[in-house]
Design a protein around this motif. Structure first.
Motif, PDB file in Angstrom:
ATOM      1  N   ILE A  85      16.406  -2.477  -8.910  1.00  0.00           N
ATOM      2  CA  ILE A  85      16.494  -3.659  -9.759  1.00  0.00           C
ATOM      3  C   ILE A  85      16.162  -3.275 -11.191  1.00  0.00           C
ATOM      4  CG2 ILE A  85      14.082  -4.327  -9.377  1.00  0.00           C
ATOM      5  CD1 ILE A  85      15.014  -7.261  -9.334  1.00  0.00           C
ATOM      6  N   SER A  86      16.750  -3.964 -12.161  1.00  0.00           N
ATOM      7  CA  SER A  86      16.478  -3.686 -13.566  1.00  0.00           C
ATOM      8  C   SER A  86      15.145  -4.306 -13.976  1.00  0.00           C
ATOM      9  CB  SER A  86      17.591  -4.263 -14.447  1.00  0.00           C
ATOM     10  OG  SER A  86      17.560  -5.682 -14.422  1.00  0.00           O
ATOM     11  N   ALA A  87      14.588  -3.816 -15.067  1.00  0.00           N
ATOM     12  CA  ALA A  87      13.312  -4.346 -15.557  1.00  0.00           C
ATOM     13  C   ALA A  87      13.428  -5.828 -15.905  1.00  0.00           C
ATOM     14  CB  ALA A  87      12.854  -3.545 -16.772  1.00  0.00           C
ATOM     15  N   GLU A  88      14.547  -6.207 -16.514  1.00  0.00           N
ATOM     16  CA  GLU A  88      14.750  -7.604 -16.908  1.00  0.00           C
ATOM     17  C   GLU A  88      14.823  -8.523 -15.688  1.00  0.00           C
ATOM     18  OE1 GLU A  88      17.897 -10.367 -19.487  1.00  0.00           O
ATOM     19  OE2 GLU A  88      18.298  -8.230 -19.163  1.00  0.00           O
ATOM     20  N   ALA A  89      15.592  -8.117 -14.690  1.00  0.00           N
ATOM     21  CA  ALA A  89      15.736  -8.931 -13.484  1.00  0.00           C
ATOM     22  C   ALA A  89      14.409  -9.020 -12.719  1.00  0.00           C
ATOM     23  CB  ALA A  89      16.824  -8.351 -12.589  1.00  0.00           C
ATOM     24  N   LEU A  90      13.664  -7.916 -12.698  1.00  0.00           N
ATOM     25  CA  LEU A  90      12.378  -7.912 -12.001  1.00  0.00           C
ATOM     26  C   LEU A  90      11.396  -8.848 -12.691  1.00  0.00           C
ATOM     27  CD1 LEU A  90      10.745  -6.579  -9.678  1.00  0.00           C
ATOM     28  CD2 LEU A  90       9.918  -4.943 -11.361  1.00  0.00           C
TER      29      LEU A  90
ATOM     30  N   ASP B 197       7.495  -0.446 -10.655  1.00  0.00           N
ATOM     31  CA  ASP B 197       7.124  -1.802 -10.254  1.00  0.00           C
ATOM     32  C   ASP B 197       8.049  -2.228  -9.117  1.00  0.00           C
ATOM     33  OD1 ASP B 197       5.746  -4.168 -10.208  1.00  0.00           O
ATOM     34  OD2 ASP B 197       6.171  -4.727 -12.288  1.00  0.00           O
ATOM     35  N   TYR B 198       7.734  -3.354  -8.497  1.00  0.00           N
ATOM     36  CA  TYR B 198       8.541  -3.791  -7.346  1.00  0.00           C
ATOM     37  C   TYR B 198       8.276  -5.251  -7.050  1.00  0.00           C
ATOM     38  CZ  TYR B 198       4.077  -3.256  -4.933  1.00  0.00           C
ATOM     39  OH  TYR B 198       2.761  -3.355  -4.580  1.00  0.00           O
ATOM     40  N   VAL B 199       9.138  -5.826  -6.236  1.00  0.00           N
ATOM     41  CA  VAL B 199       8.901  -7.139  -5.649  1.00  0.00           C
ATOM     42  C   VAL B 199       9.366  -7.088  -4.198  1.00  0.00           C
ATOM     43  CG1 VAL B 199      11.120  -8.170  -6.281  1.00  0.00           C
ATOM     44  CG2 VAL B 199       9.122  -9.633  -6.013  1.00  0.00           C
TER      45      VAL B 199
ATOM     46  N   ASN C  10       0.824  -1.206   0.000  1.00  0.00           N
ATOM     47  CA  ASN C  10       0.000   0.000   0.000  1.00  0.00           C
ATOM     48  C   ASN C  10       0.861   1.260   0.000  1.00  0.00           C
ATOM     49  OD1 ASN C  10      -2.657   1.028  -0.074  1.00  0.00           O
ATOM     50  ND2 ASN C  10      -2.555   1.543   2.100  1.00  0.00           N
ATOM     51  N   VAL C  11       1.991   1.223   0.720  1.00  0.00           N
ATOM     52  CA  VAL C  11       2.912   2.362   0.734  1.00  0.00           C
ATOM     53  C   VAL C  11       3.591   2.505  -0.627  1.00  0.00           C
ATOM     54  CG1 VAL C  11       4.949   3.385   1.806  1.00  0.00           C
ATOM     55  CG2 VAL C  11       3.304   2.115   3.213  1.00  0.00           C
ATOM     56  N   LEU C  12       4.089   1.404  -1.165  1.00  0.00           N
ATOM     57  CA  LEU C  12       4.806   1.452  -2.441  1.00  0.00           C
ATOM     58  C   LEU C  12       3.902   1.896  -3.581  1.00  0.00           C
ATOM     59  CD1 LEU C  12       6.833  -1.883  -2.115  1.00  0.00           C
ATOM     60  CD2 LEU C  12       7.657   0.440  -1.683  1.00  0.00           C
TER      61      LEU C  12
ATOM     62  N   VAL D 191      12.905  -4.863  -0.269  1.00  0.00           N
ATOM     63  CA  VAL D 191      12.026  -4.317  -1.297  1.00  0.00           C
ATOM     64  C   VAL D 191      12.877  -3.956  -2.505  1.00  0.00           C
ATOM     65  CG1 VAL D 191      10.403  -2.499  -1.889  1.00  0.00           C
ATOM     66  CG2 VAL D 191      10.426  -3.425   0.433  1.00  0.00           C
ATOM     67  N   LYS D 192      12.645  -4.644  -3.625  1.00  0.00           N
ATOM     68  CA  LYS D 192      13.401  -4.384  -4.849  1.00  0.00           C
ATOM     69  C   LYS D 192      12.537  -3.559  -5.791  1.00  0.00           C
ATOM     70  CE  LYS D 192      16.423  -8.375  -4.401  1.00  0.00           C
ATOM     71  NZ  LYS D 192      16.979  -9.610  -5.003  1.00  0.00           N
TER      72      LYS D 192
END
Length: 429
Positions: free
Chosen positions: A404-409, A355-357, A345-347, A372-373
């Motif tokens: 983190i990069s888009a590819e790694a995410l 985006d995130y994981v 909710n914060v992110l 948090v990546k």
């Protein structure tokens, strides 16, 4: 399209459920190897279980039980199975859930009355933005429910924002069925391509898989992002493969309505006792009317509150709060208990996060660690400090933050063969 039982008094609904409970117990005692063994081992005389309160004399069923003894739960011959489903396997190995012809009829009924709760009628057209294949029960339920209610449904499934907009402009659906986080991408594509969101056919969205509301039923950060400059009405729905039943918001949008003809609900604490009114506990269900794989006192792992006050829509049924989180994903971070949705909710409220994981790890000393990546155009220390500050102000603790990069995410979020991307990865188990 409100079933009569849902408009009855609380006392009448309880009496109805107790009659159904007696029938369910007799069926399990006759057909389920697992529950036959459970009743015998615990010296349970099912003739003495006649009220909802009596359920407390029966041990709960867990996902581990289902994983370890999957075949023993099945109550029908293989020749009676007409559809094969599996759970998503988010928190463990996928579980096989067969359906008979009558189970499919029950699934269609469930989704039809759930769609009706969200104001869907036979004049509406829904665009399905999740898969109907890969043994995924939810996609099948949406199709069957729309068919039963007489509404049109566009089974586009998992596709790019461009493909979804092509379909919207061509077929003009007025409802979407979608995971909320994907709607942000759908909305961004429209704005990048100069679509006027409020001139399209979309008027209502049924949100699945992620919470869009806070405890007081106001929109959370994700819900606000979706509706910012987009005049759409959001309906939240919660369901699981195990119960083949949905809890969907009505027009009052004050929680997902219980269908008492389909499932008995308990909200339990750590000792498997009912929580006090207004307290958070684990949703525990007993299915009604399922033939192939019925469940008794099954702990779903989802932490919720029950709301019992009368709803303005005319239903007298219990309503579920938004899911606070998965019990197995509860985090004890620096002495503070939190669930991943609180972090999400914060992110979701930080504009520059694309985006995130969220990764959850177990340290050597048995302490939880959260990383948090983040994918963002801003990847400097100043932005990292800004994110950390916002997390601490809301959560009182600060997870570790990494870019983190888009590819790694993408690789992290798309596990092999998954039916939907994940943004919470728990490495503790």
């Amino acid at each position: 399209m409100i079933p009569d039982i849902e408009k009855k008094s609380v006392i009448e609904i309880k009496a109805f459920q107790e009659k159904k409970l007696v029938e369910a117990l007799a069926y399990l005692n006759e057909n389920s190897k697992y529950y036959q063994r459970l009743f015998k081992t615990n010296q349970i005389d099912i003739s003495e279980i006649t009220t909802l309160e009596d359920l407390q004399h029966i041990p709960v069923t867990t996902k581990t039980d289902l994983q370890n003894y999957n075949d023993d739960f099945i109550c029908v011959f293989k020749s009676d199975i007409v559809d094969y489903n599996t759970s998503s396997g988010t928190l463990g190995s996928p579980i096989f859930f067969p359906l008979t012809e009558r189970d499919l009829e029950r699934l269609a009924y469930n989704e039809a009355i759930s769609f009706a709760t969200a104001q869907v009628t036979k004049t509406d057209v829904l665009q399905l933005m999740t898969t109907i294949d890969k043994c995924f029960m939810a996609g099948l339920a949406y199709f069957l429910g729309a068919k039963q209610i007489g509404a049109g449904i566009i089974r586009l499934g998992v596709a790019s924002p461009e493909q979804h907009w092509d379909s919207i402009l061509k077929f003009k659906p007025n409802y979407l069925i979608a995971v909320p986080s994907f709607l942000i991408k759908l909305k961004a594509f429209a704005l990048q391509n100069n679509f006027d969101l409020n001139q399209t056919s979309i008027k209502r969205i049924i949100c699945i898989g992620e919470p869009i509301r806070q405890d007081d039923f106001s929109l959370n950060a994700l819900g606000k992002k979706i509706t910012e400059n987009w005049q759409v009405e959001l309906f939240s729905t919660y369901a699981s493969t195990e119960m083949a039943t949905a809890f969907t918001e009505c027009e009052a949008q004050q929680g997902g309505h219980h269908h008492p003809e389909l499932v008995i609900v308990e909200i339990l604490d750590e000792e498997n006792k009912p929580v006090k009114s207004g307290e958070i506990g684990e949703l525990t269900i007993t299915t009604l009317g399922l033939e192939a794989l019925p469940l008794l006192r099954y702990k779903t792992g989802d932490m919720v509150k029950a709301h019992n006050n009368l709803c303005s829509c005319g239903r007298n049924t219990l309503r579920l709060s938004p899911v606070f989180g998965r019990k197995q994903q509860m985090i004890k971070l620096k002495g503070t208990t939190i669930y991943p949705p609180a972090i999400q909710n914060v992110l979701n409220d930080i504009e520059d996060i694309v985006d995130y994981v969220i990764e959850i790890h177990l340290q050597e000393l048995g302490l939880d660690e959260v990383i948090v990546k983040i994918l963002s155009a801003k990847n400097d220390d100043a932005f990292k400090n800004e994110v950390a500050s916002k997390l601490k102000s809301k959560l009182r603790v600060t997870p570790s933050i990494a870019f983190i990069s888009a590819e790694a995410l993408f690789k992290l979020k798309q596990s092999k063969g998954s039916r939907k991307p994940v943004n919470i990865i728990d490495y503790r188990n």
